[in-house]
Each structure stands twice: as structure tokens, then as C-alpha cells.
Design an enzyme around this catalytic site. Structure first.
Site, PDB file in Angstrom:
ATOM      1  N   LYS A 188     -52.743  -8.437  19.114  1.00 31.92           N
ATOM      2  CA  LYS A 188     -53.780  -9.474  19.107  1.00 31.92           C
ATOM      3  C   LYS A 188     -54.595  -9.265  20.375  1.00 31.92           C
ATOM      4  CE  LYS A 188     -54.626 -14.317  19.663  1.00 31.92           C
ATOM      5  NZ  LYS A 188     -54.082 -15.518  20.304  1.00 31.92           N
ATOM      6  N   GLY A 246     -58.840 -23.465  19.001  1.00 28.91           N
ATOM      7  CA  GLY A 246     -59.700 -24.635  18.843  1.00 28.91           C
ATOM      8  C   GLY A 246     -59.183 -25.688  17.884  1.00 28.91           C
TER       9      GLY A 246
END
Lengths: 103, 259
Positions: free
Chosen positions: B99, B187
Site C-alpha cells: 500500500k 476519511g
């Protein structure tokens, strides 16, 4: 006469200062010799050098095989198969990492 | 709904869950393990950090080995740092997956698109399977996909902010122009955010703070699990078209006469 005496004094103290400065430099130089850095901390290399495998065992313990470790020397990955042959030299920077919590 | 199994396929591997969980910030290991269990996740993210005793405890005894690990490059600012971290994680975890996080500054932790793209180019050559964490810019997402990233992971708002979707239109564009695996990362604050993202057709959600920092992480993990599943079912079911006028549901026919 007075000025000459004062001047001699100044020269004398300057010489002392210079000697002290050299001593400090000598000590720093001596201290940094035979040192490498493992995970940010300094590590003294005894004798002529140390193999990476031995350094890892010293740092981590004998459980190292179970820890999924990975190692970089001077910002370059050293594969597990090369740990035994890799010799650590003075000034080398070693990072021993493992998986940790992360998002 | 189609009887065909709805699986998330990444790099040829099939996953029943579309929720990827972070492992950081939990109050303790027990809460982490129970939350992972409650979330039904199959993929979890980990970082690579200097050896210490806490890390040893975590990795050896802490986590069940049923999960697929997705190592990250969290905290990296430069291409050089990120590439070395990726190589270390491949050596440590025996996975090509990475990632890729390349942040540009410390306050908003926003990804640096230029550094990210350059690093992706390099890591693709080194045969890594990249999960690229990026901003919600449709063109950047498309370019990363074309470059060969395994998954593109746009944020919906800054990491750990819990602000939810800030630019829904961008997300719609991303989904319409990117045909590969797109997973929303960063988020998410509440289960409704996760549900909304899935309703938009994204392939999955990656979250951490919203569960780990909640008052009851295990319960929140359950809620996130259900909301991701719910959003996915909604997307597959095909929601009705929006109308500015009311559309009658009960027929008039057979109603008693007006009086």
C-alpha cells in the site's frame, strides 16, 4: 615590559586551548571508530568487523527466525540469504525492521 | 440479486469481504482482534517499523494468521524511502503487495501525487503489486490504473479526519472512468460514509481510525461490516432514478370516490 608579559600569557593560554581542542577532537575520533549504528543507536564493533547475522542475533536474540525481520544496510536491503556473508564495517547504518501496527 | 458469488478479486485472489481494516490505534490487542473478527475482514494493513519488544509481541502472539497482510509505506515522504520500505516489507512478509503512501506534509497528510506516480513507475518495474493511496483526482486515478497499479485507493477526506465524502462528483467520475479495482481509503468517519461509498460502486473500503478511535471499536467494526455489505447490495440492486416530483406508490385505481 608589562605588555610583553601579557602577550606571553595570551600565547600560553592560546596554546593550552589548542592542545585541549586537539584532545577533544582525538577523543571524538577515537569514540567514533569501530562504531556502526543499529536502529539509530551506536554499536561497537569488536575486532576487525562483525557479520550481519551475528549483529542481528546480538540485537534481537535467538528468536530472530520467528520475527519476520528485514534488514537494510546503508539504505539497501540485505536479503536473508546474505546475512551470514555480509560484513558490517565502521560507520555502517543498519535498520532492522519488522511488521507493526499500521493503517 | 444474481446468484453468482459477489467476490472482490484482487491480484487473482478472491475475497468475500470488501472491508480492509487497519490495525493501528486500538486501545489494546484484545480490542483489535475482536474488532477484526467483528468486521469480517480478510485483509489487514501493517506498517514496517524498527524492531522492538512491543512489535515482537504483536506479531508473534497478537494477530491470528488467517488474514492477508497488506504492508504500507506510511510516513514516507520520498521515493527512496518508499522503495526501501516496500523492499523491506516484501522480504519480511513474503508479499508483493504494497500500500503505497507518500505524504507531502505533516498537517493534512495529503498524498504527494508527483512523488507517488514516480515511485509507482519504479515499483511496477520491480514487480510489486501496488495499492496506490492517492487524492480523489479522477485523472490521477486513471493514470495510476494505466500504469499497472493493482488497486487505486483515492481518499475521500484527510486521514483520520472522519469527514466523509468531500467531493462526491469526483468519486462518481473516478468510478466511471476507472475499470479496475478502486478502494476508498481514508476519511471514513461513520458507517453511513462507508455505505455511501459502496453505493457509488467502489470495490471496497479501507478504514482504521473510525473503528479504532470509536468509543466501542468492536461494535463500530460490526456496524462498518454491515454498512459495507449494505452499500454493496444496494449498488448491485440498482437504485431508482431520482425525480424532482413525487411518484405515486399506491395506485389510485380502486380508491373510493372523492367526497
Amino acid at each position: 615590559m608589562y605588555l610583553e608579559k601579557k602577550l606571553k600569557e595570551i600565547v600560553f593560554f592560546l596554546q593550552i586551548d589548542l592542545i585541549c581542542e586537539n584532545l577533544v577532537y582525538f577523543n571524538i575520533n577515537k569514540m567514533s571508530k569501530n562504531k556502526c549504528f543499529v536502529n539509530g543507536a551506536s554499536f561497537t564493533i569488536k575486532n576487525c568487523g562483525i557479520h550481519l547475522e551475528d549483529l542481528i542475533t546480538t540485537t534481537v536474540g535467538k528468536k530472530k527466525k520467528e520475527l519476520s525481520l528485514a534488514v537494510a544496510v546503508n539504505n539497501e536491503l540485505i536479503q536473508k540469504s546474505k546475512w551470514k556473508s555480509k560484513v558490517i564495517k565502521e560507520g555502517d547504518v543498519i535498520e532492522i525492521v519488522q511488521p507493526f501496527f499500521g493503517g | 440479486m444474481s446468484k453468482k458469488k459477489d467476490e472482490l478479486i484482487i491480484d487473482g485472489k478472491k475475497f468475500a469481504s470488501r472491508l480492509i481494516m487497519g490495525t493501528s490505534l486500538y486501545p489494546n490487542l484484545e480490542a483489535l482482534n475482536k474488532s477484526l473478527e467483528a468486521s469480517d475482514t480478510e485483509i489487514i494493513t501493517v506498517s514496517m517499523r524498527r524492531f522492538n519488544k512491543e512489535g515482537e509481541k504483536f506479531f508473534l502472539k497478537g494477530i491470528k494468521n488467517k488474514y492477508t497482510f497488506l504492508p504500507n509505506t506510511a510516513g514516507c515522504f520520498t521515493k527512496k524511502e518508499a522503495i526501501l520500505t516496500a523492499e523491506l516489507s516484501r522480504e519480511s512478509l513474503k508479499t508483493e503487495w504494497i500500500k503505497l503512501e507518500l505524504i507531502s506534509e505533516n498537517e493534512m497528510l495529503l498524498p504527494d501525487p508527483l512523488e507517488l506516480f514516480a515511485t509507482c513507475e519504479e515499483l511496477v518495474k520491480k514487480k510489486f503489486k501496488i495499492f496506490a493511496y492517492c487524492s480523489d483526482d479522477p485523472i490521477l486515478c486513471k493514470r495510476l490504473e494505466e500504469l499497472g497499479c493493482t488497486a487505486v485507493m483515492p481518499l475521500i477526506s484527510p486521514i483520520g479526519s472522519g469527514l466523509g465524502i468531500r467531493n462526491e462528483h469526483n468519486l462518481e467520475i473516478i468510478r466511471s472512468i476507472c475499470k479496475g479495482v478502486i478502494i476508498v481509503d481514508a476519511g471514513i468517519g461513520t458507517p453511513s460514509h462507508a455505505c455511501k461509498v459502496m453505493e457509488l460502486g467502489f470495490d471496497g473500503v479501507l478504514l482504521n481510525s473510525s473503528v479504532a478511535r470509536s468509543f466501542d471499536p468492536v461494535q463500530m467494526a460490526t456496524a462498518m461490516n454491515l454498512s459495507v455489505k449494505s452499500g454493496r447490495l444496494s449498488y448491485l440492486s440498482g437504485s431508482i432514478e431520482k425525480s424532482k416530483k413525487a411518484v405515486r406508490s399506491t395506485p389510485f385505481r380502486g380508491k373510493i370516490s372523492n367526497f
